[in-house]
Design a protein around this motif. Structure first.
Motif, PDB file in Angstrom:
ATOM      1  N   UNK A 164     -13.492  34.039 -44.929  1.00 59.41           N
ATOM      2  CA  UNK A 164     -14.882  33.834 -45.340  1.00 59.41           C
ATOM      3  C   UNK A 164     -15.804  34.886 -44.732  1.00 59.41           C
ATOM      4  N   UNK A 165     -15.556  35.233 -43.492  1.00 60.57           N
ATOM      5  CA  UNK A 165     -16.391  36.247 -42.840  1.00 60.57           C
ATOM      6  C   UNK A 165     -16.224  37.600 -43.524  1.00 60.57           C
ATOM      7  N   UNK A 166     -14.993  37.947 -43.853  1.00 59.29           N
ATOM      8  CA  UNK A 166     -14.752  39.236 -44.512  1.00 59.29           C
ATOM      9  C   UNK A 166     -15.468  39.317 -45.849  1.00 59.29           C
ATOM     10  N   UNK A 167     -15.467  38.220 -46.614  1.00 62.61           N
ATOM     11  CA  UNK A 167     -16.016  38.236 -47.964  1.00 62.61           C
ATOM     12  C   UNK A 167     -17.380  37.570 -48.057  1.00 62.61           C
ATOM     13  N   UNK A 168     -18.081  37.422 -46.949  1.00 62.90           N
ATOM     14  CA  UNK A 168     -19.381  36.764 -47.025  1.00 62.90           C
ATOM     15  C   UNK A 168     -20.352  37.599 -47.865  1.00 62.90           C
ATOM     16  N   UNK A 169     -21.326  36.962 -48.500  1.00 61.42           N
ATOM     17  CA  UNK A 169     -22.224  37.669 -49.428  1.00 61.42           C
ATOM     18  C   UNK A 169     -22.923  38.875 -48.818  1.00 61.42           C
ATOM     19  N   UNK A 170     -23.262  38.806 -47.534  1.00 61.61           N
ATOM     20  CA  UNK A 170     -23.958  39.940 -46.922  1.00 61.61           C
ATOM     21  C   UNK A 170     -23.068  41.177 -46.896  1.00 61.61           C
ATOM     22  N   UNK A 171     -21.780  40.998 -46.662  1.00 61.92           N
ATOM     23  CA  UNK A 171     -20.868  42.137 -46.707  1.00 61.92           C
ATOM     24  C   UNK A 171     -20.796  42.718 -48.119  1.00 61.92           C
ATOM     25  N   UNK A 172     -20.827  41.862 -49.126  1.00 60.75           N
ATOM     26  CA  UNK A 172     -20.815  42.350 -50.504  1.00 60.75           C
ATOM     27  C   UNK A 172     -22.088  43.134 -50.806  1.00 60.75           C
ATOM     28  N   UNK A 173     -23.231  42.650 -50.330  1.00 59.25           N
ATOM     29  CA  UNK A 173     -24.494  43.384 -50.494  1.00 59.25           C
ATOM     30  C   UNK A 173     -24.418  44.723 -49.770  1.00 59.25           C
ATOM     31  N   UNK A 174     -23.847  44.695 -48.575  1.00 57.24           N
ATOM     32  CA  UNK A 174     -23.732  45.915 -47.783  1.00 57.24           C
ATOM     33  C   UNK A 174     -22.944  46.984 -48.522  1.00 57.24           C
ATOM     34  N   UNK A 175     -21.867  46.615 -49.199  1.00 62.87           N
ATOM     35  CA  UNK A 175     -21.016  47.582 -49.889  1.00 62.87           C
ATOM     36  C   UNK A 175     -21.581  47.964 -51.250  1.00 62.87           C
ATOM     37  N   UNK A 195     -17.852  30.344 -37.817  1.00 62.82           N
ATOM     38  CA  UNK A 195     -17.256  29.618 -36.689  1.00 62.82           C
ATOM     39  C   UNK A 195     -17.630  28.131 -36.721  1.00 62.82           C
ATOM     40  N   UNK A 196     -18.916  27.857 -36.830  1.00 66.67           N
ATOM     41  CA  UNK A 196     -19.381  26.468 -36.770  1.00 66.67           C
ATOM     42  C   UNK A 196     -19.013  25.732 -38.059  1.00 66.67           C
ATOM     43  N   UNK A 197     -19.060  26.425 -39.192  1.00 66.97           N
ATOM     44  CA  UNK A 197     -18.686  25.795 -40.453  1.00 66.97           C
ATOM     45  C   UNK A 197     -17.236  25.354 -40.462  1.00 66.97           C
ATOM     46  N   UNK A 198     -16.345  26.196 -39.925  1.00 69.57           N
ATOM     47  CA  UNK A 198     -14.934  25.820 -39.878  1.00 69.57           C
ATOM     48  C   UNK A 198     -14.680  24.699 -38.867  1.00 69.57           C
ATOM     49  N   UNK A 199     -15.445  24.682 -37.780  1.00 62.20           N
ATOM     50  CA  UNK A 199     -15.325  23.579 -36.832  1.00 62.20           C
ATOM     51  C   UNK A 199     -15.731  22.265 -37.492  1.00 62.20           C
ATOM     52  N   UNK A 200     -16.843  22.302 -38.255  1.00 58.43           N
ATOM     53  CA  UNK A 200     -17.296  21.099 -38.956  1.00 58.43           C
ATOM     54  C   UNK A 200     -16.307  20.693 -40.034  1.00 58.43           C
ATOM     55  N   UNK A 201     -15.748  21.667 -40.741  1.00 62.82           N
ATOM     56  CA  UNK A 201     -14.783  21.356 -41.784  1.00 62.82           C
ATOM     57  C   UNK A 201     -13.537  20.695 -41.208  1.00 62.82           C
ATOM     58  N   UNK A 202     -13.140  21.125 -40.016  1.00 60.19           N
ATOM     59  CA  UNK A 202     -11.969  20.531 -39.389  1.00 60.19           C
ATOM     60  C   UNK A 202     -12.131  19.059 -39.077  1.00 60.19           C
ATOM     61  N   UNK A 252     -13.988  22.339 -49.364  1.00 60.71           N
ATOM     62  CA  UNK A 252     -13.370  23.630 -49.696  1.00 60.71           C
ATOM     63  C   UNK A 252     -13.774  24.063 -51.098  1.00 60.71           C
ATOM     64  N   UNK A 253     -13.771  23.136 -52.040  1.00 61.48           N
ATOM     65  CA  UNK A 253     -14.172  23.459 -53.410  1.00 61.48           C
ATOM     66  C   UNK A 253     -15.635  23.904 -53.454  1.00 61.48           C
ATOM     67  N   UNK A 254     -16.503  23.197 -52.716  1.00 61.92           N
ATOM     68  CA  UNK A 254     -17.926  23.555 -52.699  1.00 61.92           C
ATOM     69  C   UNK A 254     -18.134  24.944 -52.080  1.00 61.92           C
ATOM     70  N   UNK A 255     -17.380  25.239 -51.026  1.00 61.15           N
ATOM     71  CA  UNK A 255     -17.505  26.550 -50.382  1.00 61.15           C
ATOM     72  C   UNK A 255     -17.064  27.654 -51.334  1.00 61.15           C
ATOM     73  N   UNK A 256     -15.944  27.442 -52.002  1.00 60.28           N
ATOM     74  CA  UNK A 256     -15.442  28.447 -52.945  1.00 60.28           C
ATOM     75  C   UNK A 256     -16.428  28.656 -54.090  1.00 60.28           C
ATOM     76  N   UNK A 257     -17.006  27.570 -54.592  1.00 56.79           N
ATOM     77  CA  UNK A 257     -17.978  27.689 -55.677  1.00 56.79           C
ATOM     78  C   UNK A 257     -19.218  28.446 -55.227  1.00 56.79           C
TER      79      UNK A 257
END
Length: 566
Positions: free
Chosen positions: A140-151, A364-371, A380-385
């Motif tokens: 998720x960190x690698x493909x986060x929207x800000x990285x897409x904007x950056x590229x 980090x915190x999102x994955x902790x909450x998801x766990x 997971x479906x909502x995050x992917x969407x």
């Protein structure tokens, strides 16, 4: 004193294996897939980076190991670009340019940046999250929207590389609570971020300072502050060979050129309206994404805080990471204007750049909450969407088409390329017809009477050395196609000679009658020498500190073994 987090209270440490590498490589491939399908995108900084990488590769072919002067910038008049721009990205880009065609460089570099970002986050997350959630945070960190904007919008790939090291620096800062060995890792992480991207380096300093203060409060110990401050100071020292010249020589160039119209921090808070419609459109695009991520962060933090209240020692890192995420969110809104007067904060330039830190905390915190969530599949479906829809809009609305091809051509033209206004020597006045600059001769001799056509012979014209032979029967002025800069030294017949600067900023040398050998050399200034010495001293101190720590552990282990055997 509150007990610090121990290894027994953490999830099993996730290991690097082929599955992790494959997942990160797959994420990186998804990140560049639009480039492979639709071709290159005409992002804002594409020409700047392609021209830098091509220039570095060219200078390496000419035997210059560490480029400093960008000779082809400003259509052959040059600029000290490589003194001020951090070396991490142009070294990697130059290496790729040695082997790959120009059109392949954006996709190849971006793939490495996406993969490195995921690897950096996995290095952090595997220490504090369960294995599958650590890998999820990395992807998720690698493909986060800000990285897409950056590229795809800005091509600020140097910041992408810095975002890969950022989580590693945060990891070692968190470990400063209990582990003195973390000082070395923190120092290397801090140095690496500065050598990748200067605005990210500024953000890192404030981020780590806040993180260490919160850790000290939560752990009720000054150890995080002492260890962290030592690591940060050594990190700045390691990068001093770049930082010192870049800071000292700012007065030699038009460094405030980065704050042009629409480029001030106050003009780029979320939902700001700029002076031109395209900039306003971009501000609203990134602002909408930032607002969504702030809302997600607040929701995830509230959910994760319940876990912290049940077992505060198990998630000792949560308050610190939550604090830096909250700080990053605040810094993007206009009510944080007073904080933008902090030292060097204005060089971050765009408040939405704090999305780099927010995404780190959110993953980090999102994955902790998801766990801890009961219906994980639904989340997971909502995050992917969310990621799918957001990133589709980012990529679809980027500037595709023939302009990218033109940018590539302009970046590698034999006539040179457009320079960066912030790196222009301060005495330069760009003419109103810059398109005529490529036509200027390498050397022009102005005599009191008409000069013979063969009065000037250019014997060598390389990036950092120019050799000419001048023969004139009358006093003459030698005008060079070279912008004046204090590092340039002019030697006439082997002796250093004073030179003037024209209104346009060119080097102008007055010569007496006769035959003269003129040599112009780009020398090492004192500030660069001081920076190199500081970096060497920091490396020695770091090595000694590591040796002392290693011997101390050996002595401790030996004592334990003797106690057991007795």
């Amino acid at each position: 004193m509150t007990p610090a987090t121990t290894s027994e209270q953490l999830p099993p440490l996730s290991t690097w294996n082929w599955r992790v590498v494959a997942a990160l490589a797959g994420a990186a491939f998804l990140g560049i897939l639009p480039l492979l399908i639709k071709g290159n995108v005409a992002a804002h900084d594409l020409q700047f980076h392609i021209s830098s990488w091509n220039e570095v590769a060219q200078q390496w072919r000419h035997g210059i190991v560490w480029p400093r002067w960008a000779a082809n910038a400003n259509y052959g008049f040059g600029e000290p670009r490589f003194i001020f721009y951090p070396p991490g990205s142009w070294l990697l880009g130059g290496l790729l340019a040695l082997w790959l065609p120009i059109k392949a460089l954006p996709a190849a570099f971006s793939f490495i940046a996406f993969f490195a970002a995921g690897a950096g986050m996995f290095t952090l997350a595997r220490r504090y999250l369960a294995p599958r959630f650590a890998l999820g945070a990395a992807v998720l960190y690698a493909l986060n929207p800000y990285h897409l904007i950056t590229v795809y919008w800005d091509f600020r790939v140097a910041e992408m590389l810095a975002s890969a090291v950022f989580p590693v620096a945060v990891l070692y800062a968190l470990q400063c609570v209990t582990d003195r060995k973390a000082i070395g890792g923190l120092a290397i992480g801090v140095a690496a971020v500065w050598l990748m991207n200067a605005p990210a380096g500024v953000m890192l300093m404030y981020t780590l300072t806040l993180l260490l203060i919160v850790l000290a409060i939560v752990a009720r110990s000054v150890r995080p502050l002492l260890h962290g401050a030592t690591g940060m100071a050594l990190g700045i020292g390691l990068a001093a060979f770049y930082i010192v010249p870049a800071a000292f020589e700012q007065s030699w160039v038009n460094i405030l050129g980065i704050f042009g119209s629409g480029l001030m921090p106050r003009e780029n808070f979320l939902f700001s309206i700029a002076t031109d419609p395209p900039h306003t459109y971009f501000n609203f695009l990134v602002s909408g994404i930032a607002l969504e991520q702030v809302a997600l962060f607040i929701f995830a933090l509230a959910f994760a805080w319940k876990i912290h209240r049940k077992d505060p020692f198990r998630v000792l890192w949560l308050p610190a990471v939550g604090a830096i995420g909250f700080f990053a969110a605040v810094m993007m809104f206009r009510f944080s204007s007073v904080l933008w007067s902090l030292p060097k904060m204005q060089f971050v330039q765009f408040p939405w750049r704090w999305l780099l830190v927010l995404n780190l905390a959110l993953c980090m915190i999102g994955m902790l909450a998801l766990g801890a969530a009961r219906t994980k599949w639904l989340w997971v479906i909502l995050i992917i969407c969310f990621f799918g829809v957001t990133e589709r809009d980012v990529i679809r609305q980027a500037t595709w088409g023939r302009r990218a091809i033109a940018e590539m051509y302009w970046s590698t033209s034999a006539d040179g390329y457009r320079g960066a206004k912030e790196y222009l020597p301060h005495e330069v006045h760009v003419p109103p017809t810059p398109y005529l600059l490529p036509q200027a001769p390498l050397a022009d001799l102005v005599c009191e009477i008409p000069c013979p056509p063969d009065a000037v012979k250019v014997q060598r014209w390389s990036e950092e050395e120019k050799q000419l032979q001048v023969n004139s029967a009358v006093p003459a002025k030698l005008l060079l196609k070279l912008y004046a800069y204090p590092a340039w030294e002019v030697r006439v017949d082997g002796s250093p000679t004073y030179y003037d600067t024209t209104y346009s900023g060119q080097i102008n040398v007055e010569l007496p009658p006769g035959r003269h050998d003129v040599k112009v050399v780009f020398t090492r200034t004192e500030d660069r020498t001081i920076g190199i010495v500081i970096s060497l001293l920091a490396a020695i101190i770091l090595g000694l500190l590591g040796l002392i720590t290693f011997r101390g552990e050996d002595a401790s282990n030996s004592a334990i073994e003797r106690a057991i055997s007795s």
